[in-house]
Design an enzyme around this catalytic site. Sequence first.
Site, short mmCIF file in Angstrom:
data_model
loop_
_atom_site.label_atom_id
_atom_site.label_comp_id
_atom_site.label_asym_id
_atom_site.label_seq_id
_atom_site.Cartn_x
_atom_site.Cartn_y
_atom_site.Cartn_z
N SER A 65 -44.15 7.56 -6.29
CA SER A 65 -45.26 7.98 -6.52
C SER A 65 -45.50 9.15 -5.37
O SER A 65 -44.83 9.11 -4.39
CB SER A 65 -46.53 6.95 -6.35
OG SER A 65 -47.62 7.42 -6.04
N SER A 66 -46.29 10.27 -5.64
CA SER A 66 -46.45 11.06 -4.66
C SER A 66 -47.19 10.73 -3.28
O SER A 66 -47.21 11.35 -2.36
CB SER A 66 -47.15 12.30 -5.00
OG SER A 66 -48.46 12.00 -5.62
N CYS A 67 -47.78 9.45 -3.62
CA CYS A 67 -48.58 8.96 -2.32
C CYS A 67 -47.52 8.38 -1.18
O CYS A 67 -48.16 7.98 -0.20
CB CYS A 67 -49.44 7.64 -2.63
SG CYS A 67 -48.62 6.31 -3.18
N TYR A 107 -49.50 0.23 -1.32
CA TYR A 107 -48.64 0.68 -2.41
C TYR A 107 -47.52 1.70 -2.04
O TYR A 107 -46.44 1.58 -2.42
CB TYR A 107 -49.69 1.62 -3.33
CG TYR A 107 -48.82 2.05 -4.50
CD1 TYR A 107 -48.59 1.30 -5.84
CD2 TYR A 107 -48.87 3.29 -5.00
CE1 TYR A 107 -48.06 1.49 -6.82
CE2 TYR A 107 -48.31 3.89 -6.26
CZ TYR A 107 -47.75 3.03 -7.06
OH TYR A 107 -47.21 3.41 -8.48
N LYS A 152 -43.52 1.48 -2.68
CA LYS A 152 -42.58 2.48 -3.16
C LYS A 152 -41.66 3.25 -2.47
O LYS A 152 -40.32 3.45 -2.79
CB LYS A 152 -43.59 3.75 -3.76
CG LYS A 152 -44.42 3.28 -5.01
CD LYS A 152 -43.47 2.73 -6.20
CE LYS A 152 -44.23 2.29 -7.39
NZ LYS A 152 -43.29 2.04 -8.64
N HIS A 161 -57.50 5.45 -12.26
CA HIS A 161 -57.05 6.60 -11.40
C HIS A 161 -58.14 7.90 -11.80
O HIS A 161 -58.85 7.49 -12.84
CB HIS A 161 -55.93 7.18 -11.63
CG HIS A 161 -54.66 6.34 -11.16
ND1 HIS A 161 -53.80 5.51 -11.53
CD2 HIS A 161 -54.58 6.20 -9.78
CE1 HIS A 161 -52.88 4.76 -10.70
NE2 HIS A 161 -53.36 5.40 -9.57
#
Length: 328
Positions: free
Chosen positions: A115-117, A144, A148, A187
């Site tokens: 994920s880009s987070c 999270y 990841k 989201h």
Amino acid sequence: MGGSPVIFDLRGKRVFVAGHGGMVGAAIVRRLERENCDLVFAARRDLDLRRSDEVDRFMAQAKPDAVFVAAGKVGGIRANSTFPADFIADNVAIALNTVGAAHRCNVKKLVYLGSSCIYPRLAPQPMTPDMLLSGPLEPTNQWYAIAKIAGIKMCQAYRLQHGADFVSVMPTNLYGPGDNYHPEDSHVPAALVRRFHEAKVSGAASVAVWGTGSPQREFLAVDDLADACVFVMKCYSDLAFLNIGTGKDLAIAEFARLVAEVVGYRGKIEFDTSQPDGAPRKLLDVSRINALGWRATTPLRDGLQHMYADFLARYAAISAQTEKQPSH
């Protein structure tokens, strides 16, 4: 599909999509139906990816040649902030169990979805893979993100130690059919679709959107992501992970207006500045996957219209489910 040579041919291969019941997994399954491969499935009630014994048993019996890891506990800012232990524990367990079992069962190719987070909250824009772990994470979804990052590093470690052909991809913010439209735990795109639709139906004069509306976000249609994942499975093998996105972003305020237009809501949009914004900007540098021959093709308005049609088709069931279940 882009122009890179195929290095892993999916034709005739047994393929398992972990998380095939979710929005991303279902999109990958739809895309794989064009690949002449043999899909293997396991219902959630029969396979808990958080349990290593169940994952090992399934992998040993199913004997997949290729695995996509699209499973995970996901949610918006509220869900991440309310259930931090669940978010880190469940997602670390899923990564550990699927990647480990894939190695033990001699899976030939694995694509892990991050994920880009995972990037630092204040990373320079657009974000490149070498920015990983270069600064503090966004506090609202750090649990999270850490899980990841562990999954990405696991794939790299198995490649370095065992020569496993395991690769990772980092999608940007996603939207599309099959999303979770929960009013509190979803989201941004799904939450806005539902909020504007219900405001349109009730005739509400205004709709509140969390935050200031100023953060910039990039949005990718889930079927574009699925196409990219299949492209990566077939055409990419390297230690470095790949960003997947459109390479373009827009302010949340502008995005909210576009969703309202698609839904047909004509009331006022108000911004609740007491709620958190999250990271100020999250734009991925997608130059590497573009250079390999893949790029996103779905215009944002078209993708949102497709998503709204899916929402309308499922709305009665979505409403009933939300009323029956607690938010966790």
